[in-house]
Write a protein that holds these residues in place. Structure first.
Motif, PDB file in Angstrom:
ATOM      1  N   ALA A   1      -0.526  18.569   7.820  1.00 45.95           N
ATOM      2  CA  ALA A   1      -0.635  19.842   8.550  1.00 45.95           C
ATOM      3  C   ALA A   1      -1.344  19.688   9.886  1.00 45.95           C
ATOM      4  O   ALA A   1      -0.927  20.268  10.890  1.00 45.95           O
ATOM      5  N   GLU A   2      -2.419  18.896   9.899  1.00 52.07           N
ATOM      6  CA  GLU A   2      -3.241  18.777  11.102  1.00 52.07           C
ATOM      7  C   GLU A   2      -2.976  17.489  11.876  1.00 52.07           C
ATOM      8  O   GLU A   2      -3.663  17.226  12.867  1.00 52.07           O
ATOM      9  N   LYS A   3      -2.018  16.694  11.397  1.00 51.45           N
ATOM     10  CA  LYS A   3      -1.691  15.411  12.033  1.00 51.45           C
ATOM     11  C   LYS A   3      -2.964  14.576  12.273  1.00 51.45           C
ATOM     12  O   LYS A   3      -3.226  14.097  13.374  1.00 51.45           O
ATOM     13  N   LEU A   4      -3.747  14.434  11.208  1.00 48.93           N
ATOM     14  CA  LEU A   4      -5.013  13.707  11.301  1.00 48.93           C
ATOM     15  C   LEU A   4      -4.796  12.256  11.694  1.00 48.93           C
ATOM     16  O   LEU A   4      -3.830  11.619  11.272  1.00 48.93           O
ATOM     17  N   SER A   5      -5.721  11.730  12.468  1.00 43.83           N
ATOM     18  CA  SER A   5      -5.700  10.316  12.813  1.00 43.83           C
ATOM     19  C   SER A   5      -6.226   9.507  11.633  1.00 43.83           C
ATOM     20  O   SER A   5      -6.822  10.058  10.697  1.00 43.83           O
TER      21      SER A   5
ATOM     22  N   ILE B   1       0.840  -1.204   0.000  1.00 42.04           N
ATOM     23  CA  ILE B   1       0.000   0.000   0.000  1.00 42.04           C
ATOM     24  C   ILE B   1       0.873   1.251   0.000  1.00 42.04           C
ATOM     25  O   ILE B   1       0.616   2.211  -0.731  1.00 42.04           O
ATOM     26  N   ARG B   2       1.931   1.248   0.824  1.00 42.66           N
ATOM     27  CA  ARG B   2       2.821   2.409   0.869  1.00 42.66           C
ATOM     28  C   ARG B   2       3.440   2.651  -0.512  1.00 42.66           C
ATOM     29  O   ARG B   2       3.495   3.789  -0.981  1.00 42.66           O
TER      30      ARG B   2
ATOM     31  N   GLN C   1      -1.626   6.563   8.378  1.00 40.98           N
ATOM     32  CA  GLN C   1      -2.225   7.633   7.582  1.00 40.98           C
ATOM     33  C   GLN C   1      -2.187   7.279   6.097  1.00 40.98           C
ATOM     34  O   GLN C   1      -3.167   7.499   5.376  1.00 40.98           O
ATOM     35  N   ILE C   2      -1.063   6.722   5.649  1.00 41.70           N
ATOM     36  CA  ILE C   2      -0.942   6.333   4.236  1.00 41.70           C
ATOM     37  C   ILE C   2      -1.962   5.253   3.906  1.00 41.70           C
ATOM     38  O   ILE C   2      -2.608   5.294   2.854  1.00 41.70           O
ATOM     39  N   ILE C   3      -2.122   4.322   4.810  1.00 46.94           N
ATOM     40  CA  ILE C   3      -3.098   3.247   4.593  1.00 46.94           C
ATOM     41  C   ILE C   3      -4.507   3.820   4.504  1.00 46.94           C
ATOM     42  O   ILE C   3      -5.304   3.422   3.659  1.00 46.94           O
TER      43      ILE C   3
ATOM     44  N   PRO D   1       4.998  12.957   1.488  1.00 47.95           N
ATOM     45  CA  PRO D   1       5.715  13.635   2.576  1.00 47.95           C
ATOM     46  C   PRO D   1       6.176  12.632   3.633  1.00 47.95           C
ATOM     47  O   PRO D   1       5.441  11.729   4.029  1.00 47.95           O
ATOM     48  N   ALA D   2       7.393  12.802   4.087  1.00 48.61           N
ATOM     49  CA  ALA D   2       7.983  11.899   5.083  1.00 48.61           C
ATOM     50  C   ALA D   2       7.254  11.975   6.418  1.00 48.61           C
ATOM     51  O   ALA D   2       7.358  11.056   7.231  1.00 48.61           O
ATOM     52  N   GLU D   3       6.512  13.039   6.648  1.00 49.58           N
ATOM     53  CA  GLU D   3       5.803  13.204   7.925  1.00 49.58           C
ATOM     54  C   GLU D   3       4.611  12.255   8.072  1.00 49.58           C
ATOM     55  O   GLU D   3       4.104  12.077   9.179  1.00 49.58           O
ATOM     56  N   LEU D   4       4.148  11.693   6.972  1.00 49.05           N
ATOM     57  CA  LEU D   4       2.998  10.781   7.048  1.00 49.05           C
ATOM     58  C   LEU D   4       3.392   9.485   7.735  1.00 49.05           C
ATOM     59  O   LEU D   4       4.413   8.877   7.428  1.00 49.05           O
ATOM     60  N   ARG D   5       2.555   9.062   8.669  1.00 47.49           N
ATOM     61  CA  ARG D   5       2.745   7.771   9.324  1.00 47.49           C
ATOM     62  C   ARG D   5       2.130   6.675   8.453  1.00 47.49           C
ATOM     63  O   ARG D   5       1.268   6.933   7.617  1.00 47.49           O
TER      64      ARG D   5
END
Length: 144
Positions: A122-126, A77-78, A101-103, A94-98
């Motif tokens: 930007a908002e570090k969404l769950s 998926i990544r 989040q990518i999934i 972006p490297a900031e995505l966990r």
């Protein structure tokens, strides 16, 4: 059936429920067997311990067979989402995505994807917030 936020999780009844419950019952039964065998011959205790060991092996196989498949799926998926982002922007995700989040972003259609990626960073969404923000769900019927 059309896939959406409420029904996108995949449970395989024979694996998740029947096999899972049978393993738990077997572990409990084998544990009880050891306590009963303590009052009888050494052979009975030996057999009870072996049965418990076998059920522990089966429980570990049950757990790891699922976790290894999910890990491989997450890597795929990544890669897919990185390729999709690259094809739309010419840049890597972006490297900031966990990973979670990518999934979650895989369910967003292309017209919502880029804005949702930016918002997630930007908002570090769950994971749940990302999935709930998707307006037109892009189904994934190829999950493990």
């Amino acid at each position: 059936m059309e896939q959406n936020f409420k029904n996108h999780t995949r449970l395989v009844p024979g694996f998740h429920f029947v096999l899972g419950i049978l393993i738990i019952v077997g572990l409990l039964g084998a544990s009880i067997g050891i306590f009963h065998a303590m009052n009888t011959t050494k052979l009975n205790l030996h057999n009870a311990v072996l049965i418990l060991i076998l059920f522990l092996i089966v429980a570990l196989l049950f757990w790891y067979s699922r976790s290894f498949a999910i890990k491989a799926q997450d890597r795929a998926i990544r890669a897919e989402e990185n390729l999709r982002y690259f094809s739309l922007t010419g840049k890597l995700l972006p490297a900031e995505l966990r990973m979670g989040q990518i999934i979650a972003l895989r369910f967003a259609p292309n017209d919502e994807f880029l804005n949702l990626v930016d918002k997630a960073v930007a908002e570090k969404l769950s994971v749940k917030e990302i999935k709930m923000a998707i307006k037109n769900w892009r189904a994934d019927y190829h999950r493990v």
